[in-house]
Enzyme design. Structure first.
Site, PDB file in Angstrom:
ATOM      1  N   HIS A  76      46.200  75.807  17.658  1.00  0.00           N
ATOM      2  CA  HIS A  76      47.177  75.368  16.064  1.00  0.00           C
ATOM      3  C   HIS A  76      47.192  75.966  14.981  1.00  0.00           C
ATOM      4  CE1 HIS A  76      43.489  73.662  16.796  1.00  0.00           C
ATOM      5  NE2 HIS A  76      43.463  73.552  15.888  1.00  0.00           N
TER       6      HIS A  76
ATOM      7  N   HIS B  23      45.524  74.892  12.602  1.00  0.00           N
ATOM      8  CA  HIS B  23      44.666  74.533  11.758  1.00  0.00           C
ATOM      9  C   HIS B  23      43.976  75.402  10.450  1.00  0.00           C
ATOM     10  CE1 HIS B  23      43.757  69.584  12.092  1.00  0.00           C
ATOM     11  NE2 HIS B  23      44.594  69.646  11.316  1.00  0.00           N
TER      12      HIS B  23
ATOM     13  N   ASP C  17      40.788  76.726  10.445  1.00  0.00           N
ATOM     14  CA  ASP C  17      39.702  77.371  11.158  1.00  0.00           C
ATOM     15  C   ASP C  17      40.068  78.039  12.262  1.00  0.00           C
ATOM     16  OD1 ASP C  17      39.880  74.987  12.490  1.00  0.00           O
ATOM     17  OD2 ASP C  17      38.263  74.521  13.190  1.00  0.00           O
ATOM     18  N   HIS C  18      40.962  78.196  12.613  1.00  0.00           N
ATOM     19  CA  HIS C  18      41.747  78.937  13.851  1.00  0.00           C
ATOM     20  C   HIS C  18      42.988  79.925  13.756  1.00  0.00           C
ATOM     21  CE1 HIS C  18      40.324  76.149  17.217  1.00  0.00           C
ATOM     22  NE2 HIS C  18      40.122  74.576  16.337  1.00  0.00           N
TER      23      HIS C  18
ATOM     24  N   HIS D  52      46.706  67.001  19.165  1.00  0.00           N
ATOM     25  CA  HIS D  52      45.227  66.614  18.523  1.00  0.00           C
ATOM     26  C   HIS D  52      46.142  66.056  17.067  1.00  0.00           C
ATOM     27  CE1 HIS D  52      41.929  68.368  16.600  1.00  0.00           C
ATOM     28  NE2 HIS D  52      42.665  69.365  15.626  1.00  0.00           N
TER      29      HIS D  52
ATOM     30  N   ASP E 205      41.561  72.561  20.315  1.00  0.00           N
ATOM     31  CA  ASP E 205      41.139  71.372  20.323  1.00  0.00           C
ATOM     32  C   ASP E 205      41.815  69.915  20.564  1.00  0.00           C
ATOM     33  OD1 ASP E 205      39.666  73.046  18.650  1.00  0.00           O
ATOM     34  OD2 ASP E 205      40.292  71.994  16.146  1.00  0.00           O
TER      35      ASP E 205
ATOM     36  N   HIS F 202      33.991  75.670  19.698  1.00  0.00           N
ATOM     37  CA  HIS F 202      33.804  74.483  18.769  1.00  0.00           C
ATOM     38  C   HIS F 202      32.409  73.184  18.674  1.00  0.00           C
ATOM     39  CE1 HIS F 202      36.659  72.219  16.478  1.00  0.00           C
ATOM     40  NE2 HIS F 202      36.986  72.937  15.857  1.00  0.00           N
TER      41      HIS F 202
END
Length: 308
Positions: free
Chosen positions: A63, A65, A67-68, A140, A211, A269
């Protein structure tokens, strides 16, 4: 076939956990590495390993976000600067193509290798003679996918001892028999290679989830997997908070592993709110439901053995 956890933290980098990235090393199977997510500083993490960026063949993004994905433009550029010439494919949700194109364009980063970006939907997103990758949507705060990597069954081993007992000596003839061909011996008799090949070797299955809350998609992707990688941002007492923020607890991840009948569960995570001293407790929480549970840490490796 090995998993290498490059980053196992949630949200922001921490001293002991970088943000998410997981490498699936397929060096023996296809001479390549597949990367799952590419959080900030993933290429710095790679510097502490034996991985070579030019070996990265595919990158799967769960996805969008930060942090990915924030490490993705830098890694793509460095792969080119370091002599990578073979093609690379990035798979991810709608928007990943724009993110990459804008990042590379504004920074005037020119790649010396072919880059393909595939915006995915549910279903089989890659398949060749050796592997099949299926994606399913999870739950998510924005579109998020999980991935099921299936290694296809391999032909059984040639039963050499039986051939020798038959008086057939090693040589080029063995290659033909291994391919299942029929060959004629000097005495005129016919030998069918298929009669001298053992049972096929079942392929391995690795499920890596983005996530997510507990959901049906996660369960389907994980069914009978050799390895399940599942987020566990919260502990078992924070179920309400996990639901509110579209995440999972240690116990919920273990419940999915148990229902799916996987062999081993790795929890990743992990929120930075959990100090190192509490990691063992998080692992214990999961093991109450699924005994073969492990808290992943940065640079942890796991070899996925061949099935018998």
């Amino acid at each position: 076939m090995e998993l290498l956890f490059l980053g196992t933290g949630a949200g922001v980098p921490a001293k002991l956990r970088n943000v998410t990235s997981i490498a699936l090393k397929l060096l023996e199977e296809r001479g390549a590495v597949w990367l799952f997510d590419c959080g900030e500083a993933t290429q710095h993490q790679i510097l502490h390993t034996s991985l070579k960026p030019r070996r990265i063949e595919k990158i799967f993004i769960t996805h969008l976000h930060g942090d990915h994905i924030y490490g993705l433009p830098g890694l793509l550029g460095s792969r080119s600067f370091q002599g990578g010439e073979s093609g690379l494919t990035v798979y991810g949700p709608k928007g990943i193509k724009q993110f990459i194109e804008v990042s590379l364009s504004i920074s005037q980063t020119h790649l010396k290798y072919p880059l393909e970006v595939v915006e995915i939907e549910e279903g089989v997103i890659f398949e060749d003679e050796s592997f099949r990758v299926e994606a399913r949507e999870l739950q998510h705060g924005l579109p998020t996918f999980g991935f099921r990597v299936e290694e296809k069954d391999k032909p059984g081993e040639l039963q050499v001892e039986r051939l020798r007992e038959r008086g057939i000596k090693p040589g080029p003839i063995y290659k033909k028999l291994k391919a299942g061909e029929e060959i004629a011996l000097d005495d005129g008799s016919i030998v069918n290679g298929k009669d001298y090949i053992g049972p096929s070797i079942p392929g391995r299955v690795v499920t890596i989830l983005g996530d997510t809350r507990t959901c049906a998609g996660a369960l389907e992707l994980a069914r009978s997997a050799d390895v399940l990688v599942h987020e566990a941002t919260f502990n078992k007492d924070q179920e309400e908070m996990a639901y509110e923020y579209f995440h999972s607890t240690t116990k919920q991840a273990a419940e999915t592993a148990s229902k799916a009948g996987v062999n081993v569960l790795f929890l990743t995570h992990i929120s930075s709110r959990f100090a190192k001293e509490s990691w063992e407790e998080l692992q214990r929480e999961a093991r109450e439901t699924f005994p073969d549970s492990y808290i992943a840490t940065d640079f942890m490796e796991h070899t996925i053995p061949l099935k018998k």
